[in-house]
Design a protein around this motif. Structure first.
Motif, PDB file in Angstrom:
ATOM      1  N   ASN A 116       0.826  -1.212   0.000  1.00  0.00           N
ATOM      2  CA  ASN A 116       0.000   0.000   0.000  1.00  0.00           C
ATOM      3  C   ASN A 116       0.859   1.262   0.000  1.00  0.00           C
ATOM      4  O   ASN A 116       0.525   2.255  -0.666  1.00  0.00           O
ATOM      5  CB  ASN A 116      -0.943   0.000   1.205  1.00  0.00           C
ATOM      6  CG  ASN A 116      -2.168  -0.864   0.982  1.00  0.00           C
ATOM      7  OD1 ASN A 116      -2.506  -1.183  -0.150  1.00  0.00           O
ATOM      8  ND2 ASN A 116      -2.836  -1.247   2.048  1.00  0.00           N
ATOM      9  N   LEU A 119       2.071   1.817  -3.524  1.00  0.00           N
ATOM     10  CA  LEU A 119       1.003   2.311  -4.392  1.00  0.00           C
ATOM     11  C   LEU A 119       0.671   3.772  -4.102  1.00  0.00           C
ATOM     12  O   LEU A 119       0.395   4.553  -5.019  1.00  0.00           O
ATOM     13  CB  LEU A 119      -0.239   1.432  -4.228  1.00  0.00           C
ATOM     14  CG  LEU A 119      -0.080  -0.016  -4.693  1.00  0.00           C
ATOM     15  CD1 LEU A 119      -1.294  -0.846  -4.277  1.00  0.00           C
ATOM     16  CD2 LEU A 119       0.115  -0.077  -6.198  1.00  0.00           C
ATOM     17  N   PHE A 158      -7.374  -2.618  -1.890  1.00  0.00           N
ATOM     18  CA  PHE A 158      -6.612  -1.769  -2.810  1.00  0.00           C
ATOM     19  C   PHE A 158      -7.495  -0.755  -3.537  1.00  0.00           C
ATOM     20  O   PHE A 158      -7.101  -0.195  -4.553  1.00  0.00           O
ATOM     21  CB  PHE A 158      -5.876  -2.657  -3.812  1.00  0.00           C
ATOM     22  CG  PHE A 158      -5.053  -3.726  -3.150  1.00  0.00           C
ATOM     23  CD1 PHE A 158      -3.840  -3.421  -2.553  1.00  0.00           C
ATOM     24  CD2 PHE A 158      -5.517  -5.041  -3.084  1.00  0.00           C
ATOM     25  CE1 PHE A 158      -3.089  -4.393  -1.917  1.00  0.00           C
ATOM     26  CE2 PHE A 158      -4.777  -6.020  -2.448  1.00  0.00           C
ATOM     27  CZ  PHE A 158      -3.558  -5.695  -1.862  1.00  0.00           C
ATOM     28  N   ILE A 163      -3.529   0.010  -8.889  1.00  0.00           N
ATOM     29  CA  ILE A 163      -3.254  -1.379  -9.268  1.00  0.00           C
ATOM     30  C   ILE A 163      -3.787  -1.583 -10.688  1.00  0.00           C
ATOM     31  O   ILE A 163      -4.935  -1.254 -10.983  1.00  0.00           O
ATOM     32  CB  ILE A 163      -3.958  -2.363  -8.312  1.00  0.00           C
ATOM     33  CG1 ILE A 163      -3.176  -2.466  -7.007  1.00  0.00           C
ATOM     34  CG2 ILE A 163      -4.089  -3.746  -8.926  1.00  0.00           C
ATOM     35  CD1 ILE A 163      -1.898  -3.241  -7.112  1.00  0.00           C
TER      36      ILE A 163
END
Length: 227
Positions: A116, A119, A158, A163
């Motif tokens: 995470n 990202l 997510f 992603i």
């Protein structure tokens, strides 16, 4: 599930960055991409971002596959800044129980936190690269009370993050190097024998990315000796 533990200690190590540069210098005119993973965890290499940047300078696309257990914020930023083209996270289980069974000694929450963070950094940097994938491993030992709910809950972790793809894989037997009860009859022809070569950390060239113990190389040497 992986024959890494069978690799002799004298064959383990890290590819020297100068040797890597030599390989790129000699091959960049003939190759389109370099896969920065074989027989181990690429993020353990402390110069991995420098190697990716050097490949980018020579117009060689970079692909990396990691279990993310050692992925820090600093490494995340360095990978993105280096120009990494493709990143696949191996997340072995959709909940804590199954993850613990498969990725022994790793922590579900820690790994999730690392991914995470990566990202979020990618999003903050407004970077389109790397193309980012989460790969979930399914094994016969995995058990979910409700698989559909487990998938939905995992995917929701997510939401709002960059992603590009989530896919599921079943384990294979590494060319019969690992004898598993599950999926032992699954046969998948591989095209990489005709489209790629594998270079190990000592510079040895082997014909297959699943050649973990250089047995094919040893067989070839014995055969040449006989001939």
């Amino acid at each position: 599930m992986c024959p890494n533990k069978n690799i002799p200690s004298d064959q383990k190590g890290f590819l020297d960055i100068e040797l890597f540069k030599k390989i790129i210098d000699e091959s960049s005119s003939y190759i389109g991409a370099a896969f920065f993973f074989v027989r181990g965890e690429p993020l353990l290499h402390n110069k991995i971002h420098e190697m990716i940047a050097y490949a980018a300078e020579h117009n060689v696309r970079s692909l990396l596959h990691t279990n993310a257990t050692t992925l820090s914020k600093e490494k995340a930023s360095a990978l993105i800044e280096a120009g990494l083209d493709y990143l696949s996270f191996s997340f072995d289980g959709m909940d804590k129980m199954n993850y613990k069974k498969i990725r022994v000694n790793a922590d579900f929450d820690d790994t999730l936190h690392h991914i995470n963070d990566f990202l979020k950094i990618k999003k903050e940097m407004k970077s389109r690269k790397p193309y980012t994938v989460i790969q979930i491993l399914r094994t016969g030992s995995a058990h979910y009370e409700n698989e559909e709910i487990a998938s939905k809950n995992f995917y929701s972790l997510f939401n709002g993050l960059p992603i590009d793809e989530i896919n599921e894989r079943i384990p294979h037997n590494f060319g019969n190097a690992f004898q598993a009860k599950e999926n032992s009859n699954v046969f998948s022809p591989c095209s990489y024998l005709w489209s790629a070569i594998t270079i190990l950390c000592d510079g040895s060239v082997v014909p297959c990315c699943l050649e973990f113990t250089k047995e094919l190389c040893s067989w070839k040497r014995k055969r040449e000796k006989i001939i």
